[in-house]
Every structure is written in C-alpha cells, then in structure tokens.
Design a protein around this motif. Sequence first.
Motif, mmCIF file in Angstrom:
data_model
loop_
_atom_site.group_PDB
_atom_site.id
_atom_site.type_symbol
_atom_site.label_atom_id
_atom_site.label_comp_id
_atom_site.label_asym_id
_atom_site.label_seq_id
_atom_site.Cartn_x
_atom_site.Cartn_y
_atom_site.Cartn_z
ATOM 1 N N LEU A 104 0.838 -1.210 0.000
ATOM 2 C CA LEU A 104 0.000 0.000 0.000
ATOM 3 C C LEU A 104 0.870 1.257 0.000
ATOM 4 N N ASP A 105 1.949 1.243 0.779
ATOM 5 C CA ASP A 105 2.880 2.367 0.765
ATOM 6 C C ASP A 105 3.545 2.487 -0.606
ATOM 7 N N TRP A 106 3.924 1.353 -1.170
ATOM 8 C CA TRP A 106 4.582 1.359 -2.472
ATOM 9 C C TRP A 106 3.653 1.934 -3.541
ATOM 10 N N GLN A 107 2.369 1.569 -3.512
ATOM 11 C CA GLN A 107 1.404 2.122 -4.465
ATOM 12 C C GLN A 107 1.302 3.638 -4.308
ATOM 13 N N GLN A 108 1.252 4.113 -3.062
ATOM 14 C CA GLN A 108 1.209 5.555 -2.819
ATOM 15 C C GLN A 108 2.472 6.231 -3.339
ATOM 16 N N ALA A 109 3.620 5.625 -3.094
ATOM 17 C CA ALA A 109 4.885 6.201 -3.558
ATOM 18 C C ALA A 109 4.923 6.259 -5.081
ATOM 19 N N GLU A 110 4.484 5.199 -5.739
ATOM 20 C CA GLU A 110 4.462 5.203 -7.205
ATOM 21 C C GLU A 110 3.516 6.268 -7.742
ATOM 22 N N GLN A 111 2.376 6.425 -7.103
ATOM 23 C CA GLN A 111 1.423 7.457 -7.519
ATOM 24 C C GLN A 111 2.044 8.847 -7.342
ATOM 25 N N CYS A 112 2.717 9.051 -6.235
ATOM 26 C CA CYS A 112 3.376 10.328 -5.968
ATOM 27 C C CYS A 112 4.442 10.611 -7.035
ATOM 28 N N VAL A 113 5.236 9.628 -7.368
ATOM 29 C CA VAL A 113 6.304 9.800 -8.344
ATOM 30 C C VAL A 113 5.736 10.069 -9.739
ATOM 31 N N ARG A 114 4.595 9.469 -10.054
ATOM 32 C CA ARG A 114 3.971 9.743 -11.360
ATOM 33 C C ARG A 114 3.585 11.212 -11.499
ATOM 34 N N THR A 115 3.231 11.855 -10.396
ATOM 35 C CA THR A 115 2.911 13.285 -10.457
ATOM 36 C C THR A 115 4.180 14.124 -10.596
ATOM 37 N N MET A 116 5.316 13.551 -10.240
ATOM 38 C CA MET A 116 6.580 14.283 -10.306
ATOM 39 C C MET A 116 7.215 14.225 -11.686
ATOM 40 N N HIS A 117 7.025 13.099 -12.377
ATOM 41 C CA HIS A 117 7.654 12.935 -13.691
ATOM 42 C C HIS A 117 6.881 11.893 -14.493
ATOM 43 N N ALA A 118 6.690 12.135 -15.766
ATOM 44 C CA ALA A 118 5.908 11.239 -16.618
ATOM 45 C C ALA A 118 6.712 10.057 -17.143
ATOM 46 N N GLN A 119 8.012 10.198 -17.247
ATOM 47 C CA GLN A 119 8.856 9.167 -17.845
ATOM 48 C C GLN A 119 9.157 8.051 -16.834
ATOM 49 N N PRO A 120 8.803 6.785 -17.155
ATOM 50 C CA PRO A 120 9.000 5.666 -16.219
ATOM 51 C C PRO A 120 10.440 5.505 -15.718
ATOM 52 N N GLU A 121 11.424 5.686 -16.588
ATOM 53 C CA GLU A 121 12.818 5.540 -16.165
ATOM 54 C C GLU A 121 13.171 6.603 -15.123
ATOM 55 N N ARG A 122 12.721 7.802 -15.345
ATOM 56 C CA ARG A 122 12.961 8.894 -14.374
ATOM 57 C C ARG A 122 12.226 8.612 -13.064
ATOM 58 N N GLN A 123 11.019 8.050 -13.137
ATOM 59 C CA GLN A 123 10.262 7.681 -11.937
ATOM 60 C C GLN A 123 11.037 6.672 -11.100
ATOM 61 N N ARG A 124 11.587 5.651 -11.750
ATOM 62 C CA ARG A 124 12.374 4.633 -11.034
ATOM 63 C C ARG A 124 13.604 5.253 -10.369
ATOM 64 N N ARG A 125 14.229 6.188 -11.071
ATOM 65 C CA ARG A 125 15.408 6.853 -10.515
ATOM 66 C C ARG A 125 15.028 7.702 -9.296
ATOM 67 N N ILE A 126 13.905 8.409 -9.382
ATOM 68 C CA ILE A 126 13.444 9.222 -8.246
ATOM 69 C C ILE A 126 13.168 8.329 -7.041
ATOM 70 N N LEU A 127 12.468 7.211 -7.266
ATOM 71 C CA LEU A 127 12.194 6.275 -6.168
ATOM 72 C C LEU A 127 13.485 5.723 -5.577
ATOM 73 N N GLY A 128 14.395 5.297 -6.419
ATOM 74 C CA GLY A 128 15.666 4.754 -5.948
ATOM 75 C C GLY A 128 16.465 5.762 -5.151
ATOM 76 N N ASP A 129 16.515 7.013 -5.635
ATOM 77 C CA ASP A 129 17.241 8.066 -4.924
ATOM 78 C C ASP A 129 16.604 8.351 -3.562
ATOM 79 N N ALA A 130 15.268 8.390 -3.519
ATOM 80 C CA ALA A 130 14.562 8.650 -2.260
ATOM 81 C C ALA A 130 14.828 7.529 -1.256
#
Length: 178
Positions: A104-130
């Motif tokens: 459930l936390d992971w789903q929220q985090a993914e949703q949050c990251v989608r609002t930050m950047h549209a590109q999936p590769e950039r989303q993964r990088r943002i999550l990894g950095d966080a």
Amino acid sequence: MDWDWESDEDETYTAYHEAGHAVVGCALGAQIDHVMLSQASVYDDLEDDLPRRFGDCLVNWGRVDPNHPWQQQRELLTILAGPIAEWLYREEDADEIDVTSWHLDWQQAEQCVRTMHAQPERQRRILGDAISRLKRLIAEPPVWPAVAALADELSIGDPIDGERVAEIVRFWWRRSGF
C-alpha cells in the motif's frame, strides 16, 4: 514465578513502520494528527501469512500546493519513511527491499512519483534516490533515536497525538545539536 511473554514481532515492525512515517513527516514540516497501532484489519479474513496488526499515521500538510516539487518530495519521503524504518529495524539485507510486505505504501509512492515525472525511467530513478537517501538519514541520529522512542510508545498501545510526536522530534533534534 516466571512469566513467559510471547513477543509480537508484527506489532514491533508496525510500530517502527508507523514511527518512521510520523517522525519524518513531522521533521519535514507536517502536522501529525495521530499515529497508532490497530488490532483490527480489513485483511483479517485474507491470507494467513499477513500480519494481524496494522497501524495508521495521519499526516496533515495543511494548505500547500500539491504540485510544488518540494511538497511532492516531502510526501514521497514521508510515504517511504515507514517501510524504510521497518526495514532498518528488521536489519534486512541492504540491497533487498521486499515491496510486497508494504504494497500500500509502495502504491502511494508510485502514484506520488507519477505526479513528479511522466517518464517511467525517471520515476524509477526518483524512487531509488529517495530510498537511498532515507536509508542513510533514518539510520542515523537524530532520526533513528526519535523513531525508536516513538515506536516504544506506540507499542504500549494507545494512540499518540501530533503534539507528542512533535515533542519527541524536538527532543532528539536538540540532543543532536540540530
């Protein structure tokens, strides 16, 4: 007479998880309305391998612009802080995080990251950095002692209000010279 109490690992893991959300959210400027452990769960009738104890941390950001990059970062870090605090408490392998245990936390985090950047590769990088940043920050003072103190109080079983969370955060930040 010897008392033999069984430890409730799920309760302790949940306490650290919720304390992670609360401490990081509070440190980033949110008001924590409450944080608590709960015996009841909508998942009780599902799979037997799910924990029987769940928690709740209500984070209130007040009047903010949800599209502001700083707000998006604060929300992402607060969402991920619970799982990372639990993971650190469990002392699990530094390179392996099992996202299924906190889906459930992971789903929220993914949703949050989608609002930050549209590109999936950039989303993964943002999550990894966080996640990398939180692993370092939460594991050290003043964050870790504050998380541990709040988790101990949560284990008593009573809901904790935001003022108490703020007191714990202020105490440990002052002790560490922040």
